[in-house]
Write an enzyme that holds these catalytic residues in place. Structure first.
Site: not given
Length: 276
Positions: A12, A40, A95, A125, A190, A218, A220, A262
């Site tokens: 991303c 990650h 980010c 995060e 996001c 990770s 996401n 990532s």
């Protein structure tokens, strides 16, 4: 067998930017460190270490006058203060979308809202968001939210970790709304996350099997896998092409592939070539 790769797959914007910042920093500085992982993904982290960027666990390990890269997931304000106290040069790879969440949470707090962060309690995060306001609470799901009755006050402000599952966020906000006279919700999931989650749903429905590619730490990537698995039981989560075999896919004529935010594009390409 036909192999379909998701259009919104791999790095991303925030990850691309963080890697670029790290490379530029490594070229310009010698005594350079990062607290935790830049992003990650194990392969990306190995590449970063090859640039001469050393990983540390805490600011206490930083030599005076060295350089610190702030990872893409961001840091609590206390990290910045501790680094400045040791005359550390800070290069911020957070980010921009995460920075925006920090700003929104601060704004809510300044306007008298009790801030609630929907996110994974142990994720960097989420910890970073919490560490940029004076006081707040983290909730992971609607069950957590249901237990907050009479704790938060009349005004609740809600933000969320950028990679949360939007459907679960909606359920959690609805549960929080039961405890407030005024609820201000900022949907900080996001756009890249929302696009990937929508696309993995379509792949899981249209393909006989789905393949989610990314590191096991990770957040996401984990959510992409969870979403797909609920729709299609023939869903697999792999780190790279080495985790695949012919036997995994011998009974499928169509396979959909998606990479986490990532996951390097070359990793996805290797998986695609092996399956093809």
């Amino acid at each position: 067998m036909k192999v379909h790769i998701a259009k919104h797959s791999g790095f991303c914007f925030g990850v691309k930017r963080a890697i670029q910042v790290a490379r530029q920093a490594a070229a310009a500085h010698k005594n350079i460190y990062i607290k935790g992982e830049l992003v990650h993904n194990q392969e990306v982290c190995r590449q970063i270490e090859k640039l001469g960027i050393r990983r540390i666990a805490s600011i206490a390990q930083l030599p005076f006058g060295s350089t610190l890269i702030v990872k893409a997931h961001g840091e609590p304000i206390a990290t910045y203060r501790a680094a400045k106290a040791k005359k550390i040069k800070i290069i911020d790879a957070t980010c921009p979308m995460v920075k925006d969440i920090h700003k929104k949470a601060k704004g809510m707090e300044q306007n008298g809202y009790a801030v609630v962060i929907i996110g994974d309690k142990n994720h960097e995060e989420t910890i970073g968001i919490l560490g940029n306001i004076k006081r707040g609470l983290i909730v992971e799901n609607k069950d957590d939210a249901s237990r907050l009755k009479n704790i938060l006050g009349k005004k609740i402000g809600v933000v969320c970790q950028s990679t949360q599952n939007i459907e679960e966020v909606t359920d959690t906000v609805a549960a929080l709304a039961q405890h407030a006279e005024i609820l201000l919700f900022s949907n900080t999931v996001c756009r890249p996350t929302r696009l990937r989650q929508s696309e993995i749903e379509n792949l899981a429905k249209s393909c006989q099997a789905t393949l989610v590619v990314g590191s096991k730490n990770s957040a996401n990537t984990k959510r992409l896998y969870t979403i797909a698995k609920k729709i299609n039981r023939n869903t697999f989560w792999i780190r790279n092409a080495h985790d695949t075999s012919k036997s995994m896919f011998k009974n499928f004529k169509t396979v959909g592939i998606i990479g986490g935010a990532s996951t390097p594009p070359e990793t996805l390409e290797e998986v695609y070539k092996k399956l093809s």
